[in-house]
Design an enzyme around this catalytic site. Sequence first.
Site, PDB file in Angstrom:
ATOM      1  CB  SER A  62      -9.909  -4.066  -2.878  1.00 47.56           C
ATOM      2  OG  SER A  62      -8.797  -3.527  -2.209  1.00 47.56           O
TER       3      SER A  62
HETATM    4  N1  SAH Z   1      -5.215  -1.130  -4.357  1.00 52.34           N
HETATM    5  C1  SAH Z   1      -4.760  -2.482  -4.556  1.00 52.34           C
HETATM    6  C2  SAH Z   1      -5.031  -3.347  -3.342  1.00 52.34           C
HETATM    7  C3  SAH Z   1      -3.795  -3.477  -2.598  1.00 52.34           C
HETATM    8  S1  SAH Z   1      -3.790  -4.462  -1.145  1.00 52.34           S
HETATM    9  C4  SAH Z   1      -5.343  -3.121  -5.800  1.00 52.34           C
HETATM   10  O1  SAH Z   1      -6.192  -2.506  -6.457  1.00 52.34           O
HETATM   11  O2  SAH Z   1      -4.917  -4.210  -6.148  1.00 52.34           O
HETATM   12  C5  SAH Z   1      -2.840  -3.385  -0.135  1.00 52.34           C
HETATM   13  C6  SAH Z   1      -1.428  -3.135  -0.596  1.00 52.34           C
HETATM   14  O3  SAH Z   1      -0.873  -2.204   0.335  1.00 52.34           O
HETATM   15  C7  SAH Z   1      -0.503  -4.346  -0.577  1.00 52.34           C
HETATM   16  O4  SAH Z   1       0.062  -4.528  -1.846  1.00 52.34           O
HETATM   17  C8  SAH Z   1       0.565  -3.974   0.470  1.00 52.34           C
HETATM   18  O5  SAH Z   1       1.866  -4.436   0.140  1.00 52.34           O
HETATM   19  C9  SAH Z   1       0.506  -2.459   0.426  1.00 52.34           C
HETATM   20  N2  SAH Z   1       1.041  -1.760   1.601  1.00 52.34           N
HETATM   21  C10 SAH Z   1       0.947  -2.077   2.916  1.00 52.34           C
HETATM   22  N3  SAH Z   1       1.572  -1.155   3.669  1.00 52.34           N
HETATM   23  C11 SAH Z   1       2.087  -0.210   2.804  1.00 52.34           C
HETATM   24  C12 SAH Z   1       2.847   0.985   2.961  1.00 52.34           C
HETATM   25  N4  SAH Z   1       3.237   1.433   4.161  1.00 52.34           N
HETATM   26  N5  SAH Z   1       3.180   1.679   1.844  1.00 52.34           N
HETATM   27  C13 SAH Z   1       2.814   1.262   0.615  1.00 52.34           C
HETATM   28  N6  SAH Z   1       2.110   0.121   0.395  1.00 52.34           N
HETATM   29  C14 SAH Z   1       1.749  -0.603   1.480  1.00 52.34           C
END
Ligand code: SAH
Length: 217
Positions: A62
């Site tokens: 993000s």
């Molecule tokens: N917080 C992260 C941003 C992640 S982007 C950072 O600081 O880098 C969102 C993430 O959510 C992605 O890696 C995606 O694979 C994950 N995601 C999507 N659906 C999900 C689910 N049901 N359970 C766990 N992770 C999930």
Amino acid sequence: MESFEEQRESLVESLKRRGYISNVAVEAAMRRIQREEFLPESLRDDAYVDSPLPIGEGQTISAPHMVAIMAEQLDLRPGMKVLEIGAGSGYHAAVCAEIVGQEGHVYTVERISSLASFAEANLRKTGYASVVTVIFGDGTRGLPEHAPYDRILVAAGAPAIPTPLTEQLAEGGKLLVPVGGRFCQDLIRIEKRGHKLKKESLGGCVFVPLIGEHGYH
Ligand code: SAH
């Protein structure tokens, strides 16, 4: 080119100036954590651009202002137990860990195994492994074994608020979740007060989709 330290300092100053950071604990955490350590090697030089960046598997870390907004709105305190859905790079979990400290804990769930390993490696090399546990799985089900949580944050856009998450929220706890379509959502803040859930929209946002049993299929 300015050093990473100088760039990080200017980014935090700009986030303060633009009103994204006002809490001193959030400011200290963002001044401390090296975002370059949570990026693929080829993107390190872009670490302090205020924008989301690709981390592989079609997912993104993000933008710093979004991490700041969520950290501010979560009102994190030392000693809290936090659940994050969507570990991605592990950066956001590190920001939470810095605030809750050694007395608290952050559980972060990731559904893509290579990203769960990426987050874990990044958190280990930056020294957060004792405060953050990365779990590979479907976070839309929450993580019942460690519930209830003082704070829950969802880092992906959901079609609706996943019920397991409100169930696993502690009394007086807060949940932040982007809810809406696949391409844009509203950031919703929920506070649990007895059997009531107080909901408030904090405005528009753009996250990758939350995929799972209580998310998109
Ligand atoms: N917080 C992260 C941003 C992640 S982007 C950072 O600081 O880098 C969102 C993430 O959510 C992605 O890696 C995606 O694979 C994950 N995601 C999507 N659906 C999900 C689910 N049901 N359970 C766990 N992770 C999930």
